[in-house]
Structures are given as C-alpha cells and as structure tokens.
Scaffold this motif. Structure first.
Motif, PDB file in Angstrom:
ATOM      1  N   ILE A 159       1.146  -1.576  -0.048  1.00 48.55           N
ATOM      2  CA  ILE A 159      -0.472   0.022   0.262  1.00 48.55           C
ATOM      3  C   ILE A 159       0.688   1.576   0.077  1.00 48.55           C
ATOM      4  O   ILE A 159      -0.072   2.216  -0.505  1.00 48.55           O
ATOM      5  CB  ILE A 159      -0.903   0.211   1.371  1.00 48.55           C
ATOM      6  N   TYR A 160       1.868   1.150  -0.068  1.00 42.95           N
ATOM      7  CA  TYR A 160       2.888   2.143  -0.334  1.00 42.95           C
ATOM      8  C   TYR A 160       4.542   1.461  -0.295  1.00 42.95           C
ATOM      9  O   TYR A 160       4.618   0.337  -0.107  1.00 42.95           O
ATOM     10  CB  TYR A 160       3.097   2.731   1.164  1.00 42.95           C
ATOM     11  N   SER A 161       4.825   2.172  -1.155  1.00 37.91           N
ATOM     12  CA  SER A 161       6.519   2.118  -1.982  1.00 37.91           C
ATOM     13  C   SER A 161       7.232   3.109  -1.748  1.00 37.91           C
ATOM     14  O   SER A 161       6.949   4.310  -2.454  1.00 37.91           O
ATOM     15  CB  SER A 161       6.837   0.974  -3.132  1.00 37.91           C
ATOM     16  N   THR A 162       8.942   2.439  -1.952  1.00 37.96           N
ATOM     17  CA  THR A 162       9.539   4.081  -1.588  1.00 37.96           C
ATOM     18  C   THR A 162      10.936   3.724  -2.459  1.00 37.96           C
ATOM     19  O   THR A 162      11.610   2.700  -1.726  1.00 37.96           O
ATOM     20  CB  THR A 162      10.189   5.095  -0.706  1.00 37.96           C
ATOM     21  N   THR A 163      11.678   4.439  -2.970  1.00 37.13           N
ATOM     22  CA  THR A 163      13.130   4.115  -3.228  1.00 37.13           C
ATOM     23  C   THR A 163      14.080   5.014  -2.535  1.00 37.13           C
ATOM     24  O   THR A 163      15.528   5.117  -2.984  1.00 37.13           O
ATOM     25  CB  THR A 163      13.358   3.253  -4.430  1.00 37.13           C
ATOM     26  N   THR A 164      13.491   5.995  -2.364  1.00 35.34           N
ATOM     27  CA  THR A 164      14.265   7.462  -1.379  1.00 35.34           C
ATOM     28  C   THR A 164      14.435   7.641  -0.799  1.00 35.34           C
ATOM     29  O   THR A 164      14.595   9.144  -0.286  1.00 35.34           O
ATOM     30  CB  THR A 164      13.844   8.839  -2.726  1.00 35.34           C
ATOM     31  N   GLY A 165      14.592   6.355   0.473  1.00 34.60           N
ATOM     32  CA  GLY A 165      13.732   6.853   1.596  1.00 34.60           C
ATOM     33  C   GLY A 165      15.688   7.716   1.922  1.00 34.60           C
ATOM     34  O   GLY A 165      16.477   6.929   2.233  1.00 34.60           O
ATOM     35  N   ASN A 166      15.490   8.297   2.914  1.00 31.59           N
ATOM     36  CA  ASN A 166      16.588   8.666   3.884  1.00 31.59           C
ATOM     37  C   ASN A 166      16.640   8.836   5.810  1.00 31.59           C
ATOM     38  O   ASN A 166      16.976   9.976   5.865  1.00 31.59           O
ATOM     39  CB  ASN A 166      16.642  10.650   3.183  1.00 31.59           C
ATOM     40  N   GLY A 167      16.094   8.108   6.044  1.00 32.68           N
ATOM     41  CA  GLY A 167      15.810   7.815   7.576  1.00 32.68           C
ATOM     42  C   GLY A 167      14.914   9.420   8.613  1.00 32.68           C
ATOM     43  O   GLY A 167      14.409   9.671   7.685  1.00 32.68           O
ATOM     44  N   ALA A 168      15.658   9.188   9.657  1.00 33.09           N
ATOM     45  CA  ALA A 168      14.504  10.707  10.351  1.00 33.09           C
ATOM     46  C   ALA A 168      13.105   9.545  10.978  1.00 33.09           C
ATOM     47  O   ALA A 168      12.369   8.548  10.845  1.00 33.09           O
ATOM     48  CB  ALA A 168      14.694  11.500   9.842  1.00 33.09           C
ATOM     49  N   THR A 169      11.973  10.573  10.387  1.00 31.46           N
ATOM     50  CA  THR A 169      10.528   9.785  10.805  1.00 31.46           C
ATOM     51  C   THR A 169       9.616  10.389   9.181  1.00 31.46           C
ATOM     52  O   THR A 169       9.395  10.846   8.270  1.00 31.46           O
ATOM     53  CB  THR A 169       9.775  10.702  11.485  1.00 31.46           C
ATOM     54  N   ASP A 170       9.173   8.675   8.882  1.00 32.96           N
ATOM     55  CA  ASP A 170       8.467   8.892   7.715  1.00 32.96           C
ATOM     56  C   ASP A 170       7.436   9.166   7.668  1.00 32.96           C
ATOM     57  O   ASP A 170       6.662   8.042   8.519  1.00 32.96           O
ATOM     58  CB  ASP A 170       8.597   7.499   6.590  1.00 32.96           C
ATOM     59  N   ASP A 171       6.403   9.851   8.344  1.00 37.92           N
ATOM     60  CA  ASP A 171       5.173   9.847   8.560  1.00 37.92           C
ATOM     61  C   ASP A 171       3.954   9.897   6.677  1.00 37.92           C
ATOM     62  O   ASP A 171       4.000  10.629   5.925  1.00 37.92           O
ATOM     63  CB  ASP A 171       4.721  11.632   9.181  1.00 37.92           C
ATOM     64  N   LEU A 172       3.499   8.655   6.546  1.00 41.56           N
ATOM     65  CA  LEU A 172       3.270   8.226   5.448  1.00 41.56           C
ATOM     66  C   LEU A 172       1.717   7.567   5.582  1.00 41.56           C
ATOM     67  O   LEU A 172       0.914   7.222   6.534  1.00 41.56           O
ATOM     68  CB  LEU A 172       3.649   6.608   5.338  1.00 41.56           C
ATOM     69  N   THR A 173       0.648   9.195   4.930  1.00 39.44           N
ATOM     70  CA  THR A 173      -0.539   9.667   5.755  1.00 39.44           C
ATOM     71  C   THR A 173      -1.330   9.466   4.183  1.00 39.44           C
ATOM     72  O   THR A 173      -0.606   9.164   2.836  1.00 39.44           O
ATOM     73  CB  THR A 173      -1.091  11.083   5.785  1.00 39.44           C
ATOM     74  N   GLY A 174      -2.675   9.108   4.103  1.00 38.14           N
ATOM     75  CA  GLY A 174      -3.502   8.876   2.922  1.00 38.14           C
ATOM     76  C   GLY A 174      -3.632   7.911   2.101  1.00 38.14           C
ATOM     77  O   GLY A 174      -4.062   7.203   1.452  1.00 38.14           O
ATOM     78  N   LEU A 175      -2.752   6.230   3.271  1.00 37.31           N
ATOM     79  CA  LEU A 175      -3.011   5.164   2.779  1.00 37.31           C
ATOM     80  C   LEU A 175      -3.956   4.323   2.494  1.00 37.31           C
ATOM     81  O   LEU A 175      -5.007   4.850   3.340  1.00 37.31           O
ATOM     82  CB  LEU A 175      -1.815   4.268   4.002  1.00 37.31           C
ATOM     83  N   SER A 176      -4.037   3.763   1.929  1.00 38.58           N
ATOM     84  CA  SER A 176      -5.713   3.047   1.323  1.00 38.58           C
ATOM     85  C   SER A 176      -5.977   1.450   1.518  1.00 38.58           C
ATOM     86  O   SER A 176      -4.972   1.295   0.241  1.00 38.58           O
ATOM     87  CB  SER A 176      -6.313   3.065   0.458  1.00 38.58           C
ATOM     88  N   GLY A 177      -5.693   0.439   2.408  1.00 42.17           N
ATOM     89  CA  GLY A 177      -5.386  -0.778   2.718  1.00 42.17           C
ATOM     90  C   GLY A 177      -5.979  -1.511   3.838  1.00 42.17           C
ATOM     91  O   GLY A 177      -6.892  -0.730   4.661  1.00 42.17           O
TER      92      GLY A 177
END
Length: 423
Positions: free
Chosen positions: A115-133
């Motif tokens: 329901i989410y994918s990235t290839t450019t993560g850079n650490g710290a905090t990832d706040d992933l909103t608007g997901l649908s699953g």
C-alpha cells in the motif's frame, strides 16, 4: 555527552487533558486510531536479544528493533488481532534506515499487498498519510538499506479503524498535539514548536559553546579533554561515544564521497576511546569544510532530533510535563546520553522516581522536576568533566523556581558564571 548510540527514541502520550477535551478528541479520532501498540510482532531477524520486534510497538522510544546487519531484504510485521482498514503509518528510524521499502498488508500473514513503496528513503521519521489498505497483518518489507548496517526502528505505528483499541492507545493518538490542552482553558506549547525549539537550542548552546548562536556551531570541533575524543557540532557529537560516527555515516549515505567519508574507518576504530588515531592531522580542518555543506548541516539536525531531541520531548510529554520540563529532559540527554550507566538520562529519571511522581502518575509537576534536577546533579558529580552544575543550579532551577513551566521569554540565566538572556 555519553553515547546514546543506537539509542531508542521515546514515544509519548501527553497527560494534561481534561475530561471534555478527551471526549472531543476521541470523537475526532474515531476514524483513525492507533492500532499497533502492544500487539504481537515478529521480524525476519534481530541484531541481538535486546532488539526484538516487539520493541518497535511498545510505545517507548527508549527501545528499538534492529535487524541483522548487512543483509537485504529484511521485514518486521505486526498482528493487529483483527482485520482493520489502514490509513496512516509512522516510521521512526534509528540511524540504520531503509532506503527502499514497502508497507504491506495481509489477511493471513502469507499473501501480501503493498500500500506504499519508496526507493528514496532518507531516515529520520517517515509520516505516511493517505494510505488505503486492509488486513490483519501490517509489514514493513525492507529491500535496500540506507547504511552499511541493517534496518532499525524506534517505533512503527499503524493507524486506521476496524479494531477495538485500548483506552491508552486511543489517548496516545489524541493527546499528543504540539499544543497541549490546559485545565484553565489555554494551551501549553510543546518544545517541538519551532519557536520553543530555537529557545532550547540557544540555552543548550550557552552551556556547550558559551554562545546563544547555535547555528554557528556546525563547524565547531575540539578535544575538550573529557575522555571522549573530539567534541563537535551543534550539540557536541563525540568521536569516542558513537554519535559522531552515526552522523558521518548518515552524511555519507546522503552524499557519498564527501570530505569526511574517508574518516569512517578511523571513527569506527576510535569509538569508545579518546584516541585521535587516523583522524589527525586534518580531521578538524575537514570538519570545518564540511560544515559549510547544507547536507551536513541537515544531517547534524537530524541526528540531534533522532537521538536526543525527539526522544527527550516524547518522554517528557509522556510524563506530563510542559516545555520547561521537556527542555530539562533534553539538556540531560544531550549531556548524559541514555546508555543505562549510573550517569545516564535513564538512570537519572529512575532515581527521580524514588523521590517523586511525574504528573502522569498523579504527582506535582514542580516537585517532580526538582526531583529530576536533584538526581541529575548527583549524576553530574559522578564525572569530573561535568562537576560544575551551574547549567542546572543557575539556569534550569531558576526557571523552575520562577514558575516558568512553559519556558516563556524573557529568560535570564548564568552558565559557568557567564550571563545570558533571551528577550
């Protein structure tokens, strides 16, 4: 400062809310509830027996999960106990983060849907909103590491609806705004408000650098003779305590081939010592050069927040204290780290609990903070380099005695005999 290296950040729930705001908050959050805290968790691997999968879901950022180092892919998953709709995920990374990863759901723990994918993560905090699953199981599937280590999470929070949360889980999500409700009807602005955070940085800089201009300290570096090697940067990263190594690793992951990258083998070798082996004679000059690079400045900010600021503020909010108390915790963790030894932040808080209770446990805020400062003074005197306790006695204690629990300006204080003020 002591190494909090691989320190876990501290997840929090603010305690200072009254019955009516709680009811309103719960109503507003009904569509999105924290589902994952305290739920069963498993992972593809762990670095050691203290870094289990459950530590990423325990609501405490003094703990973390870490996978085996140097291996892709790796995963960590949580069992929500029933099918839920997933709308929001928050990942709080340690320095060992995922560059490429997916958030996946499953009904049975076998067949997974991303329901989410990235290839450019850079650490710290990832706040992933608007997901649908939807699914009973939620997994982070890491496919490419951002460092030479493994994957490591302080917290993995899953929000949505469809399961019945515990009261504490509901309150955790609804009671952690940057401005906490006040029984008197006003608000208490938390230290993570940009204005308050800048005040905190100025006060820390007055003690660490004898200057309020904390932004001028990116280039600072010297050996102050405290047995921790070089001390440098905006909060005193040390070559002997691991956090300087974390910083240069993060910088190098974001900008390979930077001027400090060649020192990584030496930094790993001197970690835990006061040695300069492999660093002299050009490390200090190269550090100053790197400090002009905004990528390096951002890395300093991020390691400061990840290892010190965010964990301290979150634990303070969990204990129910306002901006002054949050700063008191932050300054303590900057100096002492959280390694668990007798002079660490964790030990200071444990010793304070023997004398008083924080507001979250029904105690008085001023009484609690005095007990915390008393315990910190004892810890400071355990180390000759920190035996001057003026940053407590003629600064933080002054604010506390003045009843300035919100750390409002104007502020006047002394550190090591020098006067400072913020108008």
């Amino acid at each position: 400062m002591k190494n909090p290296a691989r320190l876990a950040g501290i997840a929090a729930a603010a305690a200072l809310v009254i019955a009516a705001p709680i009811a309103l908050a719960l109503s507003a959050e009904a569509a999105e509830t924290l589902l994952s805290q305290g739920k069963p968790a498993t992972a593809s691997s762990i670095e050691d027996s203290t870094l289990t999968a459950a530590k990423a879901f325990d609501g405490s950022a003094t703990t973390r999960w870490a996978s085996a180092e140097g291996v892709d892919p790796q995963w960590i998953r949580v069992d929500l106990g029933a099918t839920a709709t997933i709308t929001h995920v928050v990942l709080t990374w340690e320095a060992a983060y995922g560059k490429s990863y997916q958030i996946q759901t499953s009904a049975d723990g076998s067949a997974w849907t991303s329901i989410y994918s990235t290839t450019t993560g850079n650490g710290a905090t990832d706040d992933l909103t608007g997901l649908s699953g939807s699914g009973r199981y939620v997994r982070l599937n890491g496919t490419a590491r951002g460092t030479a280590y493994g994957y490591s999470l302080f917290e993995f929070k899953v929000y949505g609806n469809g399961t019945t949360p515990s009261p504490s889980a509901s309150l955790s999500r609804s009671a952690t705004p940057s401005a906490s409700p006040s029984p008197s009807g006003g608000t208490h602005v938390d230290l993570n408000d940009p204005r308050k955070k800048d005040i905190a940085m100025q006060i820390v800089s007055s003690a660490e650098n004898s200057s309020l201009n904390w932004k001028a300290q990116y280039k600072y570096i010297e050996d102050i003779g405290d047995g921790r090697g070089y001390t440098a940067g905006i909060i005193g990263f040390c070559s002997g305590t691991g956090d300087m190594l974390q910083l240069v690793e993060l910088y190098t992951s974001r900008k390979p081939g930077n001027i400090l990258a060649k020192y990584l083998p030496a930094l790993r070798n001197v970690d835990g010592t006061d040695s300069h082996a492999g660093l002299d004679p050009n490390y200090t000059k190269d550090w100053a050069t790197a400090a002009a690079d905004t990528v390096f400045q951002t890395a300093q900010n991020d390691i400061r927040d990840q290892v010190y600021f965010n964990p301290a503020v979150a634990q303070a909010k969990a204990d129910g204290v306002w901006a002054l108390g949050q700063f008191i915790y932050y300054d303590a963790i900057v100096m002492h780290g959280d390694g668990g030894d007798p002079a660490s932040f964790r030990s200071i808080r444990t010793n304070a609990l023997k004398k008083a209770k924080p507001p979250s446990q029904g105690g008085n805020q001023t009484t609690w903070l005095h007990a915390f400062l008393d315990a910190r003074v004892v810890a400071m005197k355990l180390e000759e380099a920190h035996s001057d306790t003026s940053r407590v006695d003629t600064a933080q204690r002054v604010f506390l005695n003045n009843g300035n629990l919100d750390l409002n300006t104007p502020l006047s204080w002394h550190v090591y005999g020098d006067p400072f003020s913020i108008a």
